[in-house]
Write a protein that holds these residues in place. Structure first.
Motif, PDB file in Angstrom:
ATOM      1  N   LYS A   1     -48.606  -1.996  18.576  1.00 11.80           N
ATOM      2  CA  LYS A   1     -49.001  -2.647  19.648  1.00 11.80           C
ATOM      3  C   LYS A   1     -49.912  -1.884  20.488  1.00 11.80           C
ATOM      4  N   VAL A   2     -50.885  -2.680  20.842  1.00  9.54           N
ATOM      5  CA  VAL A   2     -51.825  -1.995  21.507  1.00  9.54           C
ATOM      6  C   VAL A   2     -51.654  -1.766  23.102  1.00  9.54           C
TER       7      VAL A   2
ATOM      8  N   PHE B   1     -55.207  -7.875  15.453  1.00 12.19           N
ATOM      9  CA  PHE B   1     -54.646  -8.913  15.252  1.00 12.19           C
ATOM     10  C   PHE B   1     -54.255  -9.657  16.713  1.00 12.19           C
ATOM     11  N   ASP B   2     -54.328 -10.883  16.974  1.00  7.43           N
ATOM     12  CA  ASP B   2     -53.599 -11.553  17.854  1.00  7.43           C
ATOM     13  C   ASP B   2     -52.638 -12.653  17.376  1.00  7.43           C
ATOM     14  N   ASN B   3     -52.108 -13.487  18.282  1.00  5.40           N
ATOM     15  CA  ASN B   3     -51.182 -14.321  17.900  1.00  5.40           C
ATOM     16  C   ASN B   3     -51.453 -15.296  16.643  1.00  5.40           C
TER      17      ASN B   3
ATOM     18  N   GLU C   1     -59.702  -5.054  34.443  1.00  5.99           N
ATOM     19  CA  GLU C   1     -58.046  -4.890  34.767  1.00  5.99           C
ATOM     20  C   GLU C   1     -57.376  -6.207  33.887  1.00  5.99           C
ATOM     21  N   ASP C   2     -57.815  -7.378  34.106  1.00  2.00           N
ATOM     22  CA  ASP C   2     -57.452  -8.497  33.341  1.00  2.00           C
ATOM     23  C   ASP C   2     -57.442  -8.455  31.940  1.00  2.00           C
TER      24      ASP C   2
ATOM     25  N   ARG D   1     -53.232  -5.606  26.006  1.00  2.00           N
ATOM     26  CA  ARG D   1     -51.817  -5.033  25.908  1.00  2.00           C
ATOM     27  C   ARG D   1     -50.839  -5.907  25.561  1.00  2.00           C
ATOM     28  N   MET D   2     -50.811  -7.219  26.016  1.00  2.00           N
ATOM     29  CA  MET D   2     -49.909  -8.294  25.762  1.00  2.00           C
ATOM     30  C   MET D   2     -50.167  -8.893  24.472  1.00  2.00           C
TER      31      MET D   2
END
Length: 146
Positions: free
Chosen positions: A24-25, A45-47, A105-106, A112-113
């Protein structure tokens, strides 16, 4: 090596990275320190699947680059893709971060998510493996080769 041997070598490395642990990043100094100091190839990778592939002479150092928009094209690409509609938006470059600061920030929160990273050590043929993976995942990668 013959062309067939090279193809088998690259396929073997590709299979290794496909089956490698996905981290996880987290984008912290402690997170970066978990990575080894070796040459290799990494995939992010993302989803939806693989979105980025890169090669590096130092995995730990390159993961640290993910923490700064001036040092990694993936950050700049994601920032522009997801936040360019913000009022006062200014692109990040290798010399400056995104403006306004809220974009940074976003972007950190988004990474991270949503992102994971996998890597393998590659002592010979990092660039060739990167190009091999780019060919296989051309439609989903943000760092496509023409």
């Amino acid at each position: 090596m013959t062309d067939i041997e090279i193809q088998k070598y690259l396929e073997g490395l590709y299979n290794q990275i496909q089956n490698a642990k996905k981290w996880k990043v987290e984008l912290t100094t402690e997170w970066k320190k978990q990575f080894p100091n070796f040459k290799g190839v990494y995939c992010i990778f993302d989803n939806t699947g693989m979105i980025y592939v890169g090669e590096t002479s130092n995995i730990r150092e390159r993961m640290g680059h993910l923490m700064n928009s001036r040092h990694h094209t993936l950050r700049r690409t994601l920032g522009e893709k997801y936040f360019s509609d913000r009022e006062g938006f200014e692109k990040a470059t290798s010399k400056k971060k995104f403006e306004p600061k809220q974009v940074e920030e976003d972007l950190e929160k988004y990474m991270r998510m949503n992102l994971t990273v996998a890597f393998i050590e590659v002592k010979l043929g990092r660039k060739e493996l990167e190009e091999y993976i780019q060919t296989k995942h051309h439609s989903t990668l943000l760092n496509k080769r023409p």
